[in-house]
Design an enzyme around this catalytic site. Structure first.
Site, PDB file in Angstrom:
ATOM      1  N   ASP A 176      23.152 -34.536   8.665  1.00  0.00           N
ATOM      2  CA  ASP A 176      24.358 -34.252   7.885  1.00  0.00           C
ATOM      3  C   ASP A 176      23.974 -33.383   6.689  1.00  0.00           C
ATOM      4  OD1 ASP A 176      27.356 -35.297   7.424  1.00  0.00           O
ATOM      5  OD2 ASP A 176      26.354 -35.116   5.488  1.00  0.00           O
ATOM      6  N   ILE A 177      24.733 -32.313   6.457  1.00  0.00           N
ATOM      7  CA  ILE A 177      24.453 -31.432   5.318  1.00  0.00           C
ATOM      8  C   ILE A 177      24.872 -32.126   4.030  1.00  0.00           C
ATOM      9  CG2 ILE A 177      24.915 -29.195   4.264  1.00  0.00           C
ATOM     10  CD1 ILE A 177      25.524 -28.100   7.021  1.00  0.00           C
ATOM     11  N   ASN A 184      31.526 -26.139  -0.137  1.00  0.00           N
ATOM     12  CA  ASN A 184      32.675 -25.365   0.342  1.00  0.00           C
ATOM     13  C   ASN A 184      33.692 -25.121  -0.769  1.00  0.00           C
ATOM     14  OD1 ASN A 184      32.178 -24.661   3.009  1.00  0.00           O
ATOM     15  ND2 ASN A 184      32.879 -26.621   3.818  1.00  0.00           N
ATOM     16  N   ASP A 193      30.783 -21.457   6.304  1.00  0.00           N
ATOM     17  CA  ASP A 193      30.602 -21.102   7.715  1.00  0.00           C
ATOM     18  C   ASP A 193      29.309 -20.316   7.922  1.00  0.00           C
ATOM     19  OD1 ASP A 193      32.957 -22.337   8.340  1.00  0.00           O
ATOM     20  OD2 ASP A 193      34.116 -20.493   8.630  1.00  0.00           O
ATOM     21  N   GLU A 219      30.098 -30.920   9.387  1.00  0.00           N
ATOM     22  CA  GLU A 219      28.748 -30.604   8.913  1.00  0.00           C
ATOM     23  C   GLU A 219      27.689 -31.502   9.543  1.00  0.00           C
ATOM     24  OE1 GLU A 219      30.591 -33.191   5.564  1.00  0.00           O
ATOM     25  OE2 GLU A 219      31.249 -31.853   7.145  1.00  0.00           O
TER      26      GLU A 219
END
Length: 305
Positions: A176-177, A184, A193, A219
């Site tokens: 997971d980011i 964002n 993106d 993500e």
């Protein structure tokens, strides 16, 4: 002529394609009908694992069967007769529709392999690029071009079956980011993106034939990697964490931006279901989040090799 020689002669000269694979899916017999239908001669096929051949079976829905649901592999495991409609790649490059039936072969009650009998399902041949494009759209994420969740789930089921049958271990990574929603909101979804696509480009270069790394959603990513020793799982996860940490994107203002990831990694266990191993890796990923992010958490102890 012995009975065996007679039977082989009959099989070799019927118009339908017939081939036999052993318990490890190595092709041991390839008849003249198979040569005629596919364009591949017996000496080009014998000794190959069916997944190594260039036939590249795809089902009606675009799934690559050698990766996500090989009927030969399944019949080798459970002995169930299976009939499938598939597309295979002819040696000349186009796709041909086939109707295939797979039968188990037993010796003293034990499955030793399977035989596949196939015939043309329709007279029409299809452009290979068209079929490949449809397959790509069905099985890959449109943004990152990585395998999508459906593809990952099918591949995971296949790897679990392979592990339970042949004890081929694999590691599963849940990624997971970190703080991606904040990223964002700060820099815009276009830059977000770009981060996703650049991460995909970085990681795809380390993926081997028997591995898969794909986008689970948003993500989140999942990686499935073949291993020989359990400790390799953490090494793979750390390599991916390091790759992401050092992936830099530049926005329209010239800022160099990067993100980090939290990773949970576990290894296959004999009684695992797909849900079991995903939940285990997901829980470990959250452990990485709680312990500060940009790290790998695993349930594989150092001595558990």
């Amino acid at each position: 002529m012995t009975k065996e020689e007679l039977y082989l002669s009959i099989l070799d000269n019927i118009q339908d394609g017939v081939y036999y694979v052993d318990i490890h899916r190595k092709i041991k017999f390839w008849n003249k009908g198979a040569e005629q239908i596919t364009g591949y001669q017996a000496d080009e096929m014998l000794g190959l694992e069916c997944s190594e051949s260039k036939l590249n079976h795809i089902d009606e829905f675009g799934n690559h069967l050698c990766i996500t649901g090989c009927p030969l592999f399944a019949t080798n495991i459970d002995g169930v007769v299976r009939t499938e409609r598939v597309f295979v790649r002819h040696k000349n490059g186009y796709r041909i529709p086939l109707l295939t039936t797979v039968y188990p072969i037993r010796e003293n009650g034990v499955i030793v392999g399977s035989v596949e009998i196939f015939t043309r399902n329709a007279p029409k041949a299809y452009d290979d690029n068209l079929i490949e494009n449809l397959s790509e759209k069905a099985m890959h994420d449109s943004l990152t071009k990585l395998p999508n969740r459906s593809y990952l789930e099918s591949f995971l089921q296949y790897k679990l079956s392979e592990y339970q049958r042949f004890s081929k271990r694999f590691a599963l990574l849940f990624v997971d980011i970190d703080h991606f929603r904040v990223f964002n909101n700060t820099y815009g979804h276009d830059v977000g993106d770009l981060v996703l696509t650049d991460i995909a480009k970085s990681i795809v270069n380390i993926i081997k034939k028997d591995d898969m790394f794909g986008r689970w959603g948003g993500e989140e990513f999942v990686g499935i990697f073949s291993i020989n020793r359990n400790y390799e799982a953490s090494a793979i996860a750390e390599r991916i964490r390091h790759l992401v940490e050092n992936t830099v994107v530049t926005n329209s203002d010239g800022q160099e931006l990067k993100v980090t990831i939290s990773v949970g990694v576990t290894v296959s266990k004999p009684q695992d279901t797909p849900d079991d191993i995903i939940k285990r890796a997901d829980s470990l990923m959250y452990q990485s989040k709680h312990n500060g992010r940009n790290m790998v958490s695993t349930d594989v102890s150092a001595e558990n090799i």
